[in-house]
Design a protein around this motif. Structure first.
Motif, PDB file in Angstrom:
ATOM      1  N   PRO A 275       0.806  -1.225   0.089  1.00 26.87           N
ATOM      2  CA  PRO A 275       0.080  -0.153   0.076  1.00 26.87           C
ATOM      3  C   PRO A 275       0.728   1.147  -0.039  1.00 26.87           C
ATOM      4  CG  PRO A 275      -0.109  -0.907   2.210  1.00 26.87           C
ATOM      5  CD  PRO A 275       0.969  -1.823   1.258  1.00 26.87           C
ATOM      6  N   THR A 276       1.678   1.562  -0.805  1.00 29.64           N
ATOM      7  CA  THR A 276       2.667   2.548  -1.145  1.00 29.64           C
ATOM      8  C   THR A 276       1.608   3.770  -1.484  1.00 29.64           C
ATOM      9  OG1 THR A 276       2.741   2.254  -3.281  1.00 29.64           O
ATOM     10  CG2 THR A 276       4.498   1.200  -2.121  1.00 29.64           C
ATOM     11  N   LYS A 277       2.393   5.117  -1.321  1.00 32.22           N
ATOM     12  CA  LYS A 277       1.431   6.202  -1.577  1.00 32.22           C
ATOM     13  C   LYS A 277       0.809   6.115  -3.169  1.00 32.22           C
ATOM     14  CE  LYS A 277       1.871  11.158  -1.153  1.00 32.22           C
ATOM     15  NZ  LYS A 277       2.521  12.279  -1.813  1.00 32.22           N
ATOM     16  N   LYS A 278       1.820   5.756  -3.930  1.00 29.68           N
ATOM     17  CA  LYS A 278       1.410   5.619  -5.322  1.00 29.68           C
ATOM     18  C   LYS A 278       0.190   4.828  -5.472  1.00 29.68           C
ATOM     19  CE  LYS A 278       3.829   4.947  -9.600  1.00 29.68           C
ATOM     20  NZ  LYS A 278       5.141   4.877 -10.475  1.00 29.68           N
ATOM     21  N   HIS A 279       0.267   3.658  -4.881  1.00 29.08           N
ATOM     22  CA  HIS A 279      -0.652   2.545  -5.333  1.00 29.08           C
ATOM     23  C   HIS A 279      -1.876   3.000  -4.491  1.00 29.08           C
ATOM     24  CE1 HIS A 279       2.478  -0.866  -5.761  1.00 29.08           C
ATOM     25  NE2 HIS A 279       2.418  -0.262  -6.962  1.00 29.08           N
ATOM     26  N   ARG A 280      -1.928   3.494  -3.458  1.00 26.89           N
ATOM     27  CA  ARG A 280      -3.089   4.001  -2.587  1.00 26.89           C
ATOM     28  C   ARG A 280      -3.742   5.041  -3.640  1.00 26.89           C
ATOM     29  NH1 ARG A 280      -1.562   6.446   2.196  1.00 26.89           N
ATOM     30  NH2 ARG A 280       0.654   5.609   1.952  1.00 26.89           N
ATOM     31  N   GLU A 281      -3.054   5.973  -4.248  1.00 26.02           N
ATOM     32  CA  GLU A 281      -3.499   7.057  -5.263  1.00 26.02           C
ATOM     33  C   GLU A 281      -4.308   6.123  -6.428  1.00 26.02           C
ATOM     34  OE1 GLU A 281      -4.336  10.667  -6.573  1.00 26.02           O
ATOM     35  OE2 GLU A 281      -3.584  10.104  -4.593  1.00 26.02           O
ATOM     36  N   GLN A 282      -3.479   5.111  -6.702  1.00 25.77           N
ATOM     37  CA  GLN A 282      -4.006   4.427  -8.150  1.00 25.77           C
ATOM     38  C   GLN A 282      -5.365   3.812  -7.938  1.00 25.77           C
ATOM     39  OE1 GLN A 282      -1.720   1.403  -9.561  1.00 25.77           O
ATOM     40  NE2 GLN A 282       0.395   2.791  -9.808  1.00 25.77           N
ATOM     41  N   TRP A 283      -5.584   3.350  -6.754  1.00 24.88           N
ATOM     42  CA  TRP A 283      -6.757   2.606  -6.308  1.00 24.88           C
ATOM     43  C   TRP A 283      -7.786   3.403  -6.006  1.00 24.88           C
ATOM     44  CZ3 TRP A 283      -3.165  -0.421  -1.772  1.00 24.88           C
ATOM     45  CH2 TRP A 283      -2.511  -1.203  -2.697  1.00 24.88           C
ATOM     46  N   LYS A 284      -7.446   4.550  -5.570  1.00 28.50           N
ATOM     47  CA  LYS A 284      -8.243   5.694  -5.077  1.00 28.50           C
ATOM     48  C   LYS A 284      -8.886   6.188  -6.469  1.00 28.50           C
ATOM     49  CE  LYS A 284      -8.644  10.385  -3.504  1.00 28.50           C
ATOM     50  NZ  LYS A 284      -7.549  11.238  -4.026  1.00 28.50           N
ATOM     51  N   VAL A 285      -8.169   6.355  -7.309  1.00 27.41           N
ATOM     52  CA  VAL A 285      -8.533   7.138  -8.857  1.00 27.41           C
ATOM     53  C   VAL A 285      -9.484   6.013  -9.476  1.00 27.41           C
ATOM     54  CG1 VAL A 285      -7.992   8.349 -11.017  1.00 27.41           C
ATOM     55  CG2 VAL A 285      -6.516   8.562  -8.825  1.00 27.41           C
ATOM     56  N   GLU A 286      -8.948   4.816  -9.367  1.00 30.90           N
ATOM     57  CA  GLU A 286      -9.584   3.521 -10.088  1.00 30.90           C
ATOM     58  C   GLU A 286     -11.183   3.688  -9.611  1.00 30.90           C
ATOM     59  OE1 GLU A 286      -8.721  -0.356  -8.821  1.00 30.90           O
ATOM     60  OE2 GLU A 286      -9.606  -1.382 -10.482  1.00 30.90           O
ATOM     61  N   LYS A 287     -11.339   3.771  -8.265  1.00 29.72           N
ATOM     62  CA  LYS A 287     -12.653   3.663  -7.657  1.00 29.72           C
ATOM     63  C   LYS A 287     -13.391   4.889  -8.061  1.00 29.72           C
ATOM     64  CE  LYS A 287     -12.477   1.269  -3.594  1.00 29.72           C
ATOM     65  NZ  LYS A 287     -11.496   1.413  -2.114  1.00 29.72           N
ATOM     66  N   GLU A 288     -12.880   6.039  -8.182  1.00 26.11           N
ATOM     67  CA  GLU A 288     -13.557   7.204  -8.494  1.00 26.11           C
ATOM     68  C   GLU A 288     -14.093   7.035 -10.180  1.00 26.11           C
ATOM     69  OE1 GLU A 288     -11.287  10.714  -5.911  1.00 26.11           O
ATOM     70  OE2 GLU A 288     -10.599  10.314  -8.016  1.00 26.11           O
ATOM     71  N   ILE A 289     -13.076   6.530 -10.831  1.00 22.88           N
ATOM     72  CA  ILE A 289     -13.447   6.389 -12.321  1.00 22.88           C
ATOM     73  C   ILE A 289     -14.617   5.194 -12.525  1.00 22.88           C
ATOM     74  CG2 ILE A 289     -12.553   5.336 -14.443  1.00 22.88           C
ATOM     75  CD1 ILE A 289      -9.772   6.555 -13.940  1.00 22.88           C
ATOM     76  N   TYR A 290     -14.429   4.405 -11.759  1.00 22.73           N
ATOM     77  CA  TYR A 290     -15.517   3.282 -11.759  1.00 22.73           C
ATOM     78  C   TYR A 290     -17.165   3.934 -11.204  1.00 22.73           C
ATOM     79  CZ  TYR A 290     -17.480  -1.362 -10.833  1.00 22.73           C
ATOM     80  OH  TYR A 290     -17.891  -2.667 -11.100  1.00 22.73           O
ATOM     81  N   ARG A 291     -16.797   4.696 -10.135  1.00 25.91           N
ATOM     82  CA  ARG A 291     -18.080   5.440  -9.832  1.00 25.91           C
ATOM     83  C   ARG A 291     -18.952   6.460 -10.838  1.00 25.91           C
ATOM     84  NH1 ARG A 291     -19.299  10.048  -8.487  1.00 25.91           N
ATOM     85  NH2 ARG A 291     -17.119  10.597  -8.275  1.00 25.91           N
ATOM     86  N   ILE A 292     -17.700   7.256 -11.660  1.00 21.70           N
ATOM     87  CA  ILE A 292     -18.257   8.171 -12.677  1.00 21.70           C
ATOM     88  C   ILE A 292     -18.782   7.450 -13.776  1.00 21.70           C
ATOM     89  CG2 ILE A 292     -17.756   9.939 -14.023  1.00 21.70           C
ATOM     90  CD1 ILE A 292     -15.328  10.606 -12.237  1.00 21.70           C
ATOM     91  N   ILE A 293     -18.180   6.407 -14.269  1.00 14.09           N
ATOM     92  CA  ILE A 293     -18.780   5.474 -15.329  1.00 14.09           C
ATOM     93  C   ILE A 293     -19.988   5.028 -14.844  1.00 14.09           C
ATOM     94  CG2 ILE A 293     -18.463   3.795 -16.825  1.00 14.09           C
ATOM     95  CD1 ILE A 293     -15.360   4.201 -16.752  1.00 14.09           C
ATOM     96  N   GLN A 294     -20.375   4.394 -13.626  1.00 17.21           N
ATOM     97  CA  GLN A 294     -21.524   4.036 -13.294  1.00 17.21           C
ATOM     98  C   GLN A 294     -22.709   5.211 -13.287  1.00 17.21           C
ATOM     99  OE1 GLN A 294     -20.706   1.857  -9.686  1.00 17.21           O
ATOM    100  NE2 GLN A 294     -21.775   0.035 -10.579  1.00 17.21           N
ATOM    101  N   ASP A 295     -22.353   6.321 -12.998  1.00 20.08           N
ATOM    102  CA  ASP A 295     -23.140   7.415 -12.844  1.00 20.08           C
ATOM    103  C   ASP A 295     -23.674   7.798 -14.426  1.00 20.08           C
ATOM    104  OD1 ASP A 295     -23.415   7.489 -10.374  1.00 20.08           O
ATOM    105  OD2 ASP A 295     -22.136   9.416 -10.105  1.00 20.08           O
ATOM    106  N   ILE A 296     -22.616   7.913 -15.205  1.00 18.30           N
ATOM    107  CA  ILE A 296     -22.819   8.368 -16.741  1.00 18.30           C
ATOM    108  C   ILE A 296     -23.737   6.966 -17.401  1.00 18.30           C
ATOM    109  CG2 ILE A 296     -21.713   8.499 -18.939  1.00 18.30           C
ATOM    110  CD1 ILE A 296     -19.366   9.872 -17.493  1.00 18.30           C
ATOM    111  N   ASP A 297     -23.502   6.000 -16.962  1.00 18.56           N
ATOM    112  CA  ASP A 297     -24.241   4.903 -17.629  1.00 18.56           C
ATOM    113  C   ASP A 297     -25.675   5.081 -17.390  1.00 18.56           C
ATOM    114  OD1 ASP A 297     -25.091   2.404 -18.736  1.00 18.56           O
ATOM    115  OD2 ASP A 297     -24.371   1.274 -16.646  1.00 18.56           O
ATOM    116  N   LYS A 298     -26.084   5.516 -16.011  1.00 16.61           N
ATOM    117  CA  LYS A 298     -27.467   5.624 -15.599  1.00 16.61           C
ATOM    118  C   LYS A 298     -28.108   6.706 -16.506  1.00 16.61           C
ATOM    119  CE  LYS A 298     -26.894   4.216 -10.956  1.00 16.61           C
ATOM    120  NZ  LYS A 298     -26.422   5.014  -9.859  1.00 16.61           N
TER     121      LYS A 298
END
Ligand code: HEM
Length: 530
Positions: A275-298
């Motif tokens: 869980p390095t700083k860079k990896h936590r950042e990647q996981w965070k942005v990945e989740k944000e992208i997931y959420r935005i695509i779901q919202d756009i999909d609706k």
């Protein structure tokens, strides 16, 4: 009586003992199996794969146990890797050689072992293919047993997930059949209007900059160009480019930025789980992208035809492999957004740099656009008539197509041509940047920007035409090729009649290879009105 007591005491006393012994035995056995597997996986298997290749005449540096050739790579890179160049000096001609600075180990091994060689990164055995004849054989190889390397999905999980870029076999076939038709020529032609609108916005913003700067503006072009490619990609993907989509594309850029180079290349096995700083950042942005695509999909459901809708429709039929229907939609959507924004974007940026460094070709392309358009707006017919533009774009993608390696993994023993059998488990790398700079294929001026070399087509320019691979090889060639080329054409055809550009003294020519081959400090140009 004593006997009966003993009988009763037996289970109470002995059973736990047996259980403990059982557990201990199971523990010892599993440790033993793990050790055997470790020895097989880390030592015997790589040795076996390497021996199979060596037997066929493909040699390479001797690997160390466990780490493979990582120690060699570190040694070579610490000696050879070039330090960042200083600002571009317009009195000197631009050096288009970049391979020995980017991955000096590959250049050194080519000199030592020939154009095809084998090496190991940790326990992963690689076959590097730099010989045009073998590339041609590979491009003819249609088997599904040449899949995508499993390290891509492991090491690039947050960035790529389980979409088309990382899948293999039947799951890939379903993704390919879903996605490729959305970029067929007729579909791309319909995107011309979008491209013209987005390009017009870019032109207007540069006009304003030039005006406010008193006739010459020093512009870092990267963000402008990527906004252009993002808006085109967004309208194809979602049918619109509004605030939410703009946030999505900017998050995709953040994800690319924090993804950096894959750990398989920089030598730290299992590092991706830390869980390095860079990896936590990647996981965070990945989740944000997931959420935005779901919202756009609706919201998209009511918007009619879009690639997202095509993905949704295909998510409950066909072979999904290890994907859930949701992953099928979201991972493919994310991958397409990233690829459609980044790859043509980076190629177009490199292209502007090359045009700025070669005013004679810039002038020829401008004259052609002015002659064909004669002040009228662009359409597909006019774009098709632009011959000089076509040569220039071919030369741009020869030198800087943006994509790093064409990578494959042999998922079973695979015959390449008549002479080579690639054993199951070997990864294959083709490096277009090196192949496209090979003097034996392209002639003594391979390191020069010379669009004229394509005047008689690819066969006139390259000794083995199928080793010109800016869009990859075989059944997995880029499905977005038509879109990418049209974007470059439209962008240059809109900019050239309005502006002339030269390289800014602040430009630093430092190609960087992380996820893609891009200009490390961006491209900075001096832009004037024509
Ligand atoms: C100048 C622009 C572009 C260049 C140079 C380019 C280059 C490439 C290359 C080299 C590959 C790998 C092929 C292989 O492994 O053999 C690829 C794959 C791919 N590209 Fe492009 N590309 C461009 C634009 C686009 C665009 C606009 C899209 C649209 C979304 C796109 C979508 C894809 C996809 C989905 C794949 C994966 C294909 C598969 O594995 O089946 N590309 N591209």
């Amino acid at each position: 009586m004593e006997q009966t007591l003993l009988l009763y005491a037996f289970p109470a006393f002995v059973v736990p003992m047996f259980c403990m012994m059982d557990a201990f035995l199971v523990f010892v056995l599993s440790m033993f199996c793990m050790m055997i597997y470790g020895v097989y996986d880390f030592i015997l298997r790589p040795k076996y794969l390497r021996a199979k290749l060596v037997k066929q005449g493909i040699d390479g540096p001797t690997p160390t146990l466990i780490l493979g050739n990582y120690p060699d790579i570190q040694k070579i890179e610490s000696k050879e890797r070039a330090s960042d160049a200083t600002a571009y000096n317009s009195n000197e001609s631009l050096s288009l050689e970049c391979c020995s600075a980017l991955l000096p180990e590959l250049s050194q091994w080519t000199m030592e072992f020939g154009k095809n060689f084998t090496f190991a990164l940790g326990k992963t055995q690689f076959l590097y293919v730099g010989d045009g004849d073998l590339v041609r054989e590979m491009s003819l190889c249609k088997t599904l047993d040449l899949g995508k390397p499993s390290y891509m999905r492991k090491e690039r999980g947050p960035l790529l997930g389980k979409g088309i870029l990382t899948t293999s076999k039947e799951a890939w076939v379903h993704q390919r059949k879903t996605i490729a038709p959305t970029f067929f020529v007729d579909k791309v032609k319909n995107m011309l209007g979008t491209m013209l609108d987005s390009g017009d916005t870019l032109v207007k913003s540069w006009e304003k900059l030039v005006e406010t700067e008193g006739g010459i503006a020093d512009i870092k072009v990267d963000d402008y160009v990527k906004t252009f490619t993002s808006s085109v990609a967004s309208i194809a993907m979602f049918g619109r480019y509004e605030a939410e989509e703009q946030v999505l594309f900017s998050k995709c850029r953040d994800l690319m930025e924090v993804s950096g180079s894959p750990t398989v290349v920089d030598g730290r096995p299992f590092y991706r789980y830390y869980p390095t700083k860079k990896h936590r950042e990647q996981w965070k942005v990945e989740k944000e992208i997931y959420r935005i695509i779901q919202d756009i999909d609706k919201k998209c459901k009511s918007q009619g035809e879009s690639i997202l809708q095509t993905l949704v429709d295909a998510s409950d039929k066909g072979e999904l492999g290890s994907c859930t229907p949701r992953q099928f939609i979201i991972d493919n959507c994310k991958e397409l957004c990233i690829v459609a924004m980044e790859v043509p974007g980076i190629t177009a940026i490199w292209g502007l740099m090359l045009l700025a460094a070669h005013p004679e070709w810039q002038e020829r392309a401008r004259a052609e656009v002015l002659e064909i358009c004669g002040g009228q707006s662009l359409d597909s017919e006019k774009l098709n008539k632009m011959k000089v533009m076509k040569l220039i774009i071919q030369e741009i993608i020869r030198l800087y197509s943006g994509v790093g390696f064409t990578a494959r993994e042999a998922l079973a023993d695979v015959n390449i041509g008549k002479n080579i059998v690639v054993p199951k488990g070997v990864n294959i790398w083709i490096w277009p940047a090196a192949l496209h700079r090979d003097r034996e294929l392209w002639g003594p001026d391979a390191l020069k920007f010379n669009p004229g070399r394509f005047a008689n087509g690819i066969p006139g320019a390259c000794k083995i035409p199928s080793s010109f691979t800016p869009f990859g090889i075989g059944p997995r060639t880029c499905p977005g090729m038509n879109l990418g080329i049209m974007e470059l054409k439209v962008l240059y055809a809109l900019l050239l009649p309005k502006f002339s550009f030269s390289i800014s003294p602040n430009y630093r020519h430092v190609p960087r290879f992380d996820v893609l081959l891009e200009p490390k400090y961006g491209v900075q140009l001096l832009v004037r009105r024509v």
